[in-house]
Scaffold this active site. Structure first.
Site, PDB file in Angstrom:
ATOM      1  N   GLU A  83      13.523  20.393  26.872  1.00 36.29           N
ATOM      2  CA  GLU A  83      14.807  20.957  26.457  1.00 36.29           C
ATOM      3  C   GLU A  83      14.646  21.922  25.291  1.00 36.29           C
ATOM      4  OE1 GLU A  83      17.442  20.987  28.019  1.00 36.29           O
ATOM      5  OE2 GLU A  83      16.952  19.485  29.516  1.00 36.29           O
ATOM      6  N   TYR A 123      24.009  21.492  22.473  1.00 38.93           N
ATOM      7  CA  TYR A 123      23.490  21.523  23.826  1.00 38.93           C
ATOM      8  C   TYR A 123      22.348  20.541  24.017  1.00 38.93           C
ATOM      9  CZ  TYR A 123      20.473  22.337  27.641  1.00 38.93           C
ATOM     10  OH  TYR A 123      19.673  22.088  28.699  1.00 38.93           O
ATOM     11  N   ASP A 147      25.698  24.638  28.547  1.00 45.08           N
ATOM     12  CA  ASP A 147      24.714  25.671  28.264  1.00 45.08           C
ATOM     13  C   ASP A 147      25.226  26.985  28.840  1.00 45.08           C
ATOM     14  OD1 ASP A 147      24.332  25.371  31.020  1.00 45.08           O
ATOM     15  OD2 ASP A 147      22.282  26.096  30.832  1.00 45.08           O
ATOM     16  N   CYS A 206      24.621  31.413  40.688  1.00 47.57           N
ATOM     17  CA  CYS A 206      25.708  32.034  39.924  1.00 47.57           C
ATOM     18  C   CYS A 206      25.128  32.693  38.674  1.00 47.57           C
ATOM     19  CB  CYS A 206      26.740  30.968  39.553  1.00 47.57           C
ATOM     20  SG  CYS A 206      28.311  31.624  38.951  1.00 47.57           S
ATOM     21  N   CYS A 256      26.422  35.217  45.642  1.00 56.11           N
ATOM     22  CA  CYS A 256      27.631  34.513  46.068  1.00 56.11           C
ATOM     23  C   CYS A 256      27.534  34.063  47.525  1.00 56.11           C
ATOM     24  CB  CYS A 256      28.853  35.392  45.843  1.00 56.11           C
ATOM     25  SG  CYS A 256      29.142  35.773  44.092  1.00 56.11           S
ATOM     26  N   CYS A 276      26.479  30.536  47.669  1.00 57.30           N
ATOM     27  CA  CYS A 276      27.196  29.594  46.800  1.00 57.30           C
ATOM     28  C   CYS A 276      27.940  28.534  47.603  1.00 57.30           C
ATOM     29  CB  CYS A 276      28.178  30.337  45.907  1.00 57.30           C
ATOM     30  SG  CYS A 276      29.028  29.232  44.757  1.00 57.30           S
ATOM     31  N   CYS A 301      36.190  29.371  44.564  1.00 60.40           N
ATOM     32  CA  CYS A 301      35.847  30.034  43.304  1.00 60.40           C
ATOM     33  C   CYS A 301      37.000  30.945  42.870  1.00 60.40           C
ATOM     34  CB  CYS A 301      34.574  30.857  43.454  1.00 60.40           C
ATOM     35  SG  CYS A 301      34.160  31.836  41.984  1.00 60.40           S
TER      36      CYS A 301
END
Length: 299
Positions: free
Chosen positions: A45, A128, A146, A201, A208, A211, A217
């Site tokens: 992380e 985060y 994030d 995305c 798209c 997606c 959306c």
DNA sequence: AAGTCGTGGTG
DNA sequence: TCACCAAGACT
């Protein structure tokens, strides 16, 4: 505390589609292994902050093999952390990781702390990272936000192209409202939305067509309006202190012994004053240490 | 609270 | 090509 409401049917579809998509398309990153330790996840992380995940993996493997526990890193000189950070960028993260390891040894029995508050108190850990480690390493479903999650939610829920420059209260409320109530699903959701933002995305050229939530959306339904915010300030680079600091550190990393002040001028020959200023900044930051023979990574 | 802090891939 | 941007934190 502001609240955000997302239609139950929309929310159910988002959860089902995105979690299903994730189960098929998640990258098999080593820190996602079922056997990954909290320390391994913690390292991943911090290394991933403002850094494309693809570049993290080799450095992560090097660190895990060299310092498999907080104890191991805490026992090493800080300079070794900086040296083995290589060219991952933002080397202060290496220093803070080293400080965090020592804090874990001093305050947490050499373990990665489990509570969000204790995580947040570690150097180099912000909102985060604290939420991500709580969720991914400890199964504590904190609301992770994030850059990927911000973008997915602002598009899917708010119908805009890009989030504002800094995190808003509204975004926190939307992210919280979007979390599945089931604990396991909530943790998977954090990873899944992040992954969707990273792979589909995306900021520049969203795919798209791939997606899983295209039909619901809000941005899509609005006709994909362009970003309406102020133009983003580009990060200057050539001739900046950042560039010179980077060159100084690269030289010190690649040189086992201390480097003489005169030799450091070779990283930016046109301006020794700039080199002086950057060197002072690096010493101030603890990334560089003045020694008799010149300068070196910190002991 | 806007600025600062690395590096490299990419559209 | 070159501006943009990437699992942010800190002051």
């Amino acid at each position: 505390m502001s609240e955000a409401r997302i239609d139950d049917r929309v929310l159910g579809t988002l959860h089902a589609r995105i979690l299903d998509w994730f189960s098929e398309h998640a990258r098999d990153l080593p820190w996602r292994s079922a056997t990954a330790s909290a320390w391994e996840i913690f390292l991943s992380e911090v290394m991933s902050q403002q850094t494309p995940v693809a570049r993290v993996e080799p450095i992560w493997r090097e660190w895990i093999s060299r310092w498999p526990t907080p104890f191991a890193l805490a026992d090493a000189p800080a300079g070794e952390a900086v040296r083995h950070w290589g060219r991952l960028g933002y080397p202060r993260r290496a220093l803070r990781l080293h400080e965090a390891a020592r804090a874990m040894v001093a305050r947490h029995d050499g373990q990665v702390p489990t509570s969000y508050e204790d995580l947040l108190a570690l150097p180099g850990v912000g909102e985060y990272t604290a939420a991500a480690v709580a969720s991914f390493a400890h199964g504590d479903p904190q609301v992770v936000i994030d850059t990927n999650i911000r973008r997915v939610l602002v598009r899917a829920v708010e119908g805009r192209a890009l989030p504002a420059p800094s995190l808003t209260a509204r975004e926190r409320a939307v992210a919280a409202a979007a979390m599945p109530s089931d604990r396991e699903q909530a943790n998977a959701w954090n990873a899944a939305v992040m992954e969707l933002g990273a792979l589909v995305c995306t900021a520049r050229a969203p795919r798209c067509g791939d997606c899983p939530v295209l039909e619901i959306c809000a941005w899509q339904r609005a006709g994909c309006p362009p970003d309406d915010g102020p133009a983003r300030r580009g990060q200057a680079w050539h001739g900046t202190d950042r560039q010179v600091r980077g060159r100084i550190l690269q030289l010190l990393r690649d040189t086992p012994s201390p480097v003489a002040r005169d030799h450091l001028d070779t990283v930016w020959p046109q301006d020794p004053v700039k080199v002086d200023r950057c060197l002072a900044g690096l010493v101030e930051d603890g990334l560089v240490e003045p020694v008799e023979a010149g300068y070196s990574l910190p002991a």
